[in-house]
Design a protein around this motif. Structure first.
Motif, PDB file in Angstrom:
ATOM      1  N   ILE A   1       0.823  -1.209   0.000  1.00  0.00           N
ATOM      2  CA  ILE A   1       0.000   0.000   0.000  1.00  0.00           C
ATOM      3  C   ILE A   1       0.861   1.264   0.000  1.00  0.00           C
ATOM      4  N   ASP A   2       2.004   1.224   0.685  1.00  0.00           N
ATOM      5  CA  ASP A   2       2.901   2.381   0.693  1.00  0.00           C
ATOM      6  C   ASP A   2       3.517   2.601  -0.691  1.00  0.00           C
TER       7      ASP A   2
ATOM      8  N   TYR B   1       0.781   4.240  -2.644  1.00  0.00           N
ATOM      9  CA  TYR B   1       0.662   5.647  -2.237  1.00  0.00           C
ATOM     10  C   TYR B   1       1.754   6.491  -2.917  1.00  0.00           C
TER      11      TYR B   1
ATOM     12  N   VAL C   1      -3.199  -7.631   2.450  1.00  0.00           N
ATOM     13  CA  VAL C   1      -4.185  -7.131   1.487  1.00  0.00           C
ATOM     14  C   VAL C   1      -5.208  -8.227   1.235  1.00  0.00           C
TER      15      VAL C   1
ATOM     16  N   LYS D   1      -5.833   7.781  -2.068  1.00  0.00           N
ATOM     17  CA  LYS D   1      -5.240   6.977  -0.995  1.00  0.00           C
ATOM     18  C   LYS D   1      -6.343   6.346  -0.142  1.00  0.00           C
ATOM     19  N   THR D   2      -7.392   7.115   0.120  1.00  0.00           N
ATOM     20  CA  THR D   2      -8.520   6.580   0.889  1.00  0.00           C
ATOM     21  C   THR D   2      -9.183   5.437   0.140  1.00  0.00           C
TER      22      THR D   2
ATOM     23  N   LYS E   1      -6.941   2.317   0.149  1.00  0.00           N
ATOM     24  CA  LYS E   1      -6.973   1.653   1.456  1.00  0.00           C
ATOM     25  C   LYS E   1      -8.221   0.788   1.590  1.00  0.00           C
TER      26      LYS E   1
ATOM     27  N   GLN F   1      -7.891  -3.297   1.920  1.00  0.00           N
ATOM     28  CA  GLN F   1      -8.028  -3.799   3.295  1.00  0.00           C
ATOM     29  C   GLN F   1      -8.462  -5.264   3.310  1.00  0.00           C
TER      30      GLN F   1
END
Length: 188
Positions: free
Chosen positions: A69-70, A73, A130, A179-180, A183, A187
């Motif tokens: 995820i990073d 981002y 993930v 980004k939201t 996520k 998730q």
């Protein structure tokens, strides 16, 4: 090349003319045509410089041992910033890859990065970081969420009764918005 970039940014790809570029560069149009042959060839040189400044950095991030995820981002931040500074890139790429002679241009695109995205996703999936999803669909969605607003800018400006400054602020805010979404998509 700097003059061409200035004109492409100011007038967009379609609105740019070789004469305008020559004028900004302080040279005659014949000399510009001698070195670059066409507006497409000149733009390819500008394009090459832009992607060489961004995609090697992304490639390096995807080689690091950090959360998937990073990495995504980082991609979102850098890609939206690249497009904010060069809003003409997506349309040029689409027009070029849909033209007759596209094979050489496609080789310039960072296609291999999608493999690294999929591999990094699989690594985090195995670690439970993930949720299960189709990596190809994820990549398509990610690219669409980043690129679409720049392709649809004239429609969006009219839809929101906005100007270029407002659109740019909207795209800057889009980084956090994406980004939201990412996520929520990833998730477990």
């Amino acid at each position: 090349l700097k003059a061409a970039e200035e004109v492409f940014i100011r007038d967009g790809y379609d609105g740019s003319r070789m004469q305008d570029i020559a004028d900004v560069a302080g040279i005659n149009k014949a000399l510009l045509h001698y070195y670059f042959r066409s507006k497409d060839k000149l733009f390819e040189k500008v394009f090459d410089a832009k992607i060489q400044g961004f995609f090697p950095q992304v490639d390096e991030v995807f080689n690091q041992d950090i959360l998937f995820i990073d990495k995504i981002y980082f991609f979102i931040e850098g890609y939206i910033e690249l497009l904010r500074k060069n809003p003409y890139l997506p349309l040029f790429v689409l027009n070029t890859v849909n033209s007759k002679d596209k094979s050489e241009f496609i080789k310039k695109l960072p296609i291999q990065l999608s493999r690294k995205v999929a591999e990094s996703y699989q690594t985090d999936l195995k670690k439970g970081r993930v949720r299960m999803l189709n990596p190809a669909q994820f990549i398509i969605s990610l690219m669409g969420m980043c690129i679409f607003p720049f392709l649809a800018k004239p429609i969006l400006l009219d839809m929101f009764q906005a100007d270029n400054v407002t659109f740019d602020a909207l795209m800057q805010d889009r980084i956090q918005e994406l980004k939201t979404y990412i996520k929520l998509i990833l998730q477990p």
